[in-house]
Design a protein around this motif. Sequence first.
Motif, mmCIF file in Angstrom:
data_model
loop_
_atom_site.group_PDB
_atom_site.id
_atom_site.type_symbol
_atom_site.label_atom_id
_atom_site.label_comp_id
_atom_site.label_asym_id
_atom_site.label_seq_id
_atom_site.Cartn_x
_atom_site.Cartn_y
_atom_site.Cartn_z
ATOM 1 N N THR A 1 -26.715 1.526 -28.504
ATOM 2 C CA THR A 1 -27.156 1.373 -29.890
ATOM 3 C C THR A 1 -27.523 -0.074 -30.195
ATOM 4 O OG1 THR A 1 -25.714 3.210 -30.528
ATOM 5 C CG2 THR A 1 -26.555 1.802 -32.292
ATOM 6 N N VAL A 2 -26.687 -1.000 -29.736
ATOM 7 C CA VAL A 2 -27.007 -2.422 -29.920
ATOM 8 C C VAL A 2 -28.328 -2.756 -29.253
ATOM 9 C CG1 VAL A 2 -26.312 -4.773 -29.327
ATOM 10 C CG2 VAL A 2 -24.617 -3.161 -30.203
ATOM 11 N N ARG A 3 -28.509 -2.252 -28.042
ATOM 12 C CA ARG A 3 -29.751 -2.558 -27.321
ATOM 13 C C ARG A 3 -30.968 -2.006 -28.070
ATOM 14 N NH1 ARG A 3 -31.142 -1.404 -20.905
ATOM 15 N NH2 ARG A 3 -33.049 -2.626 -20.900
ATOM 16 N N ASP A 4 -30.858 -0.791 -28.548
ATOM 17 C CA ASP A 4 -31.987 -0.191 -29.254
ATOM 18 C C ASP A 4 -32.331 -0.959 -30.534
ATOM 19 O OD1 ASP A 4 -32.132 1.750 -27.315
ATOM 20 O OD2 ASP A 4 -31.069 3.279 -28.491
ATOM 21 N N GLN A 5 -31.325 -1.494 -31.208
ATOM 22 C CA GLN A 5 -31.571 -2.122 -32.510
ATOM 23 C C GLN A 5 -31.920 -3.607 -32.410
ATOM 24 O OE1 GLN A 5 -28.541 -1.359 -35.420
ATOM 25 N NE2 GLN A 5 -28.561 0.851 -35.101
ATOM 26 N N VAL A 6 -31.185 -4.362 -31.603
ATOM 27 C CA VAL A 6 -31.397 -5.823 -31.572
ATOM 28 C C VAL A 6 -31.556 -6.386 -30.170
ATOM 29 C CG1 VAL A 6 -30.162 -6.167 -33.748
ATOM 30 C CG2 VAL A 6 -28.903 -6.315 -31.592
ATOM 31 N N GLY A 7 -31.506 -5.529 -29.138
ATOM 32 C CA GLY A 7 -31.619 -6.010 -27.770
ATOM 33 C C GLY A 7 -30.291 -6.553 -27.254
ATOM 34 N N LEU A 8 -30.262 -6.823 -25.952
ATOM 35 C CA LEU A 8 -29.048 -7.346 -25.333
ATOM 36 C C LEU A 8 -29.201 -8.794 -24.886
ATOM 37 C CD1 LEU A 8 -27.870 -4.338 -23.100
ATOM 38 C CD2 LEU A 8 -27.016 -5.043 -25.353
ATOM 39 N N GLU A 9 -30.300 -9.416 -25.264
ATOM 40 C CA GLU A 9 -30.547 -10.800 -24.814
ATOM 41 C C GLU A 9 -29.465 -11.765 -25.290
ATOM 42 O OE1 GLU A 9 -34.244 -8.488 -24.644
ATOM 43 O OE2 GLU A 9 -32.732 -8.795 -26.225
ATOM 44 N N HIS A 10 -28.831 -11.453 -26.413
ATOM 45 C CA HIS A 10 -27.738 -12.288 -26.922
ATOM 46 C C HIS A 10 -26.372 -11.719 -26.561
ATOM 47 C CE1 HIS A 10 -31.160 -13.604 -29.427
ATOM 48 N NE2 HIS A 10 -30.518 -14.754 -29.487
ATOM 49 N N ARG B 1 -24.953 5.503 -37.865
ATOM 50 C CA ARG B 1 -24.515 5.028 -39.172
ATOM 51 C C ARG B 1 -24.354 3.504 -39.242
ATOM 52 N NH1 ARG B 1 -19.651 9.459 -40.171
ATOM 53 N NH2 ARG B 1 -20.984 11.327 -40.249
ATOM 54 N N ILE B 2 -24.685 2.791 -38.138
ATOM 55 C CA ILE B 2 -24.471 1.343 -38.103
ATOM 56 C C ILE B 2 -25.805 0.627 -37.943
ATOM 57 C CG2 ILE B 2 -23.268 -0.563 -36.940
ATOM 58 C CD1 ILE B 2 -21.383 1.389 -38.219
ATOM 59 N N SER B 3 -25.973 -0.452 -38.680
ATOM 60 C CA SER B 3 -27.124 -1.341 -38.498
ATOM 61 C C SER B 3 -26.604 -2.670 -37.949
ATOM 62 C CB SER B 3 -27.855 -1.575 -39.828
ATOM 63 O OG SER B 3 -28.445 -0.380 -40.295
ATOM 64 N N PHE B 4 -26.948 -2.940 -36.712
ATOM 65 C CA PHE B 4 -26.505 -4.183 -36.082
ATOM 66 C C PHE B 4 -27.490 -5.300 -36.356
ATOM 67 C CE2 PHE B 4 -24.337 -0.959 -33.472
ATOM 68 C CZ PHE B 4 -23.031 -1.454 -33.506
ATOM 69 N N ARG B 5 -27.009 -6.536 -36.251
ATOM 70 C CA ARG B 5 -27.852 -7.709 -36.405
ATOM 71 C C ARG B 5 -27.303 -8.822 -35.513
ATOM 72 N NH1 ARG B 5 -25.748 -10.612 -42.065
ATOM 73 N NH2 ARG B 5 -23.591 -10.951 -41.302
ATOM 74 N N VAL C 1 -26.458 -3.942 -18.628
ATOM 75 C CA VAL C 1 -25.748 -3.041 -19.537
ATOM 76 C C VAL C 1 -24.299 -2.865 -19.108
ATOM 77 C CG1 VAL C 1 -27.767 -1.787 -20.376
ATOM 78 C CG2 VAL C 1 -26.662 -1.055 -18.245
ATOM 79 N N SER C 2 -24.035 -2.873 -17.802
ATOM 80 C CA SER C 2 -22.670 -2.666 -17.338
ATOM 81 C C SER C 2 -21.793 -3.893 -17.559
ATOM 82 C CB SER C 2 -22.654 -2.270 -15.861
ATOM 83 O OG SER C 2 -21.353 -1.883 -15.454
ATOM 84 N N VAL C 3 -22.359 -5.096 -17.436
ATOM 85 C CA VAL C 3 -21.602 -6.305 -17.764
ATOM 86 C C VAL C 3 -21.183 -6.269 -19.233
ATOM 87 C CG1 VAL C 3 -21.775 -8.808 -18.062
ATOM 88 C CG2 VAL C 3 -22.606 -7.744 -15.949
ATOM 89 N N GLU C 4 -22.104 -5.863 -20.111
ATOM 90 C CA GLU C 4 -21.781 -5.801 -21.538
ATOM 91 C C GLU C 4 -20.742 -4.713 -21.824
ATOM 92 O OE1 GLU C 4 -22.891 -8.206 -23.490
ATOM 93 O OE2 GLU C 4 -23.974 -8.988 -21.744
ATOM 94 N N ARG C 5 -20.852 -3.589 -21.154
ATOM 95 C CA ARG C 5 -19.842 -2.538 -21.331
ATOM 96 C C ARG C 5 -18.479 -2.991 -20.828
ATOM 97 N NH1 ARG C 5 -24.204 1.337 -19.288
ATOM 98 N NH2 ARG C 5 -23.089 1.279 -17.294
ATOM 99 N N ALA C 6 -18.483 -3.787 -19.761
ATOM 100 C CA ALA C 6 -17.213 -4.279 -19.228
ATOM 101 C C ALA C 6 -16.482 -5.152 -20.243
ATOM 102 C CB ALA C 6 -17.452 -5.057 -17.929
ATOM 103 N N GLY D 1 -37.640 -2.481 -7.027
ATOM 104 C CA GLY D 1 -37.470 -1.044 -6.849
ATOM 105 C C GLY D 1 -36.028 -0.634 -7.048
ATOM 106 N N GLY D 2 -35.755 0.637 -6.808
ATOM 107 C CA GLY D 2 -34.392 1.134 -6.883
ATOM 108 C C GLY D 2 -33.944 1.477 -8.292
ATOM 109 N N LYS D 3 -32.696 1.893 -8.380
ATOM 110 C CA LYS D 3 -32.144 2.404 -9.635
ATOM 111 C C LYS D 3 -31.476 1.280 -10.419
ATOM 112 C CE LYS D 3 -31.260 6.682 -7.127
ATOM 113 N NZ LYS D 3 -31.789 6.155 -5.849
ATOM 114 N N GLY D 4 -31.627 1.299 -11.718
ATOM 115 C CA GLY D 4 -30.876 0.398 -12.575
ATOM 116 C C GLY D 4 -31.592 -0.856 -13.016
ATOM 117 N N LEU D 5 -32.824 -1.087 -12.592
ATOM 118 C CA LEU D 5 -33.535 -2.300 -12.995
ATOM 119 C C LEU D 5 -33.729 -2.353 -14.509
ATOM 120 C CD1 LEU D 5 -35.053 -4.896 -12.326
ATOM 121 C CD2 LEU D 5 -37.108 -3.516 -11.913
ATOM 122 N N ASP D 6 -33.880 -1.182 -15.149
ATOM 123 C CA ASP D 6 -34.083 -1.176 -16.601
ATOM 124 C C ASP D 6 -32.833 -1.629 -17.348
ATOM 125 O OD1 ASP D 6 -32.596 1.045 -15.893
ATOM 126 O OD2 ASP D 6 -33.556 2.388 -17.325
ATOM 127 N N GLY D 7 -31.719 -1.769 -16.654
ATOM 128 C CA GLY D 7 -30.501 -2.257 -17.288
ATOM 129 C C GLY D 7 -30.289 -3.741 -17.142
#
Length: 538
Positions: A67-76, A105-109, A38-43, A494-500
């Motif tokens: 929002t992008v992650r929730d709607q279409v994922g970050l795999e792309h 208000r946005i629908s990503f694809r 998530v931080s690479v994408e935010r960068a 383990g540790g913090k941030g694996l879900d990102g």
Amino acid sequence: MAPQRKLDLDPEVVRRARRLAARAAEPIIEMARTHTTVSVERALLRLAGLQGADSEGRPWVNHLVDTVRDQVGLEHGVALPVWDALARGPHASLAHLARDAARGRISFRIPTGSDATLATGAARGAARSGIARIDRRRAERDRLLREVGDPAQPWVYLIVATGDIYEDIPQAQAAAREGADVVAVIRSTGQSLLDFVPEGATREGYAGTYATQENFRLMRAALDDVSRELGRYVRLTNYASGLCMPEIATLAGLERLDMMLNDCMYGIIFRDINPRRTFIDQRFSRQIHARAGIVINTGEDNYLTTADAVDAAHTVVVSQLLNERFGHEAGLRDDQLGLGHAFEINPAIPGSFRLELAHAQLVRELFPDAPLKYMPPTKHMTGNIFAGYLLDAFFNLAGVMTGQSIILIGMMTEGIHTPWLSDRDLALENVRYVRDACAGLAEDFVPRPDGFVVQRARQVLSESIELLEKINDDGLLTAIAEGTFGVTRRPADGGKGLDGVVERAPGYLNPAIEILDAEDPHADRAERLEPDKKEVPA
């Protein structure tokens, strides 16, 4: 000038150590090349110019990526869905898009065909614009170094961090006037565990000051002023570690910081950040550092605060070799590898100073072109300020004798309280005296062939190779899980941030990574000196 070779290390042994480190690093590099966070994408969005936060302080880059992650994922990646949404309108900028995304208000694809081509081109243009800004900041540094002069090494490195950026600035300028060549602004305790970067100038922080883009800008401008006043360039350091490592690295490049603490394992061991998240974030961060001409400072010195400095000396060397390999792969040159080590052997051990000289000289000769950062004693500072002041003088002497590049000043009140300004002045007086009185001593210090210092250095190198062989058998992530570095055990899951952490899908797009992978970060480019031909609105 390269340091003298005084230990007569076997070149083939040294080459073997590097080959083993490269082999141990390869699976980690492959993981970093096939995953994002998530931080690479935010960068990427920060490179494209997206700034600001909502009324509660949550940055717009977080809103948009989430929002992008929730709607279409970050795999792309975020590039395709975000710039596709911009192309479809009616949003005039990333900032407007982020605000509407936060309001639902946005629908990503994930666009396809000509829509994907259009989004790819726009994203690449935005990334190119951000990297061009980093190039221009690097060119500014080069011009200032020519104009005001670069101080001779060893550079004196001093920490400033009151929590209030407006208090930090006059203290940093005063430190420069007293002889500091590098000013480090320590981050507020716990910022490495925040999965967002605060916005704006900050006036409250515990045991440090928040790393924000505005704080970077304010401090860099203040140090530029004092650099011109003093006739020598004063470098600025902050910390690119933690859950927002890629973003902070990007902001540092945009605001012309000169050094960043960036270590391959520090956040894992001392902040319990997930190993996979750390290594993936680290590669992008170091690519930005390489492009920005930033010197990294690694954190091997910290291992010796939790492990015995004699027994664990070889773990420092192994980590340095790994940091070197990871750094080179990301585009860092040797003169950007501020590898860390420390004067942390128990002074009660007979011959402790000879041991310190052996360890420091070994590191100096293994990495002759690296601007090594030598850390003062902390673990064995007892509260006896007179003994502490003497121990710091021995540390300064070891640094001069072995030709260290960056010497962090030791405080006699280390471990008692946050040092007073008067303590800092005395510490600067200590290092100035030793540096001036012993100027050139490194040329005359030559250990006796096959004497104690030489034999100890060779022993540490031999133990380093043994450990690298074991790491190659078991894997670096396993070695970290077993507490090999700094004693602390940190499992890979383990540790913090694996879900990102997200595995990249076929068709993944991050145009910043494309540019950083494809181009020599140190090539001279005329556009570094020119204004942007086309800015992409944020």
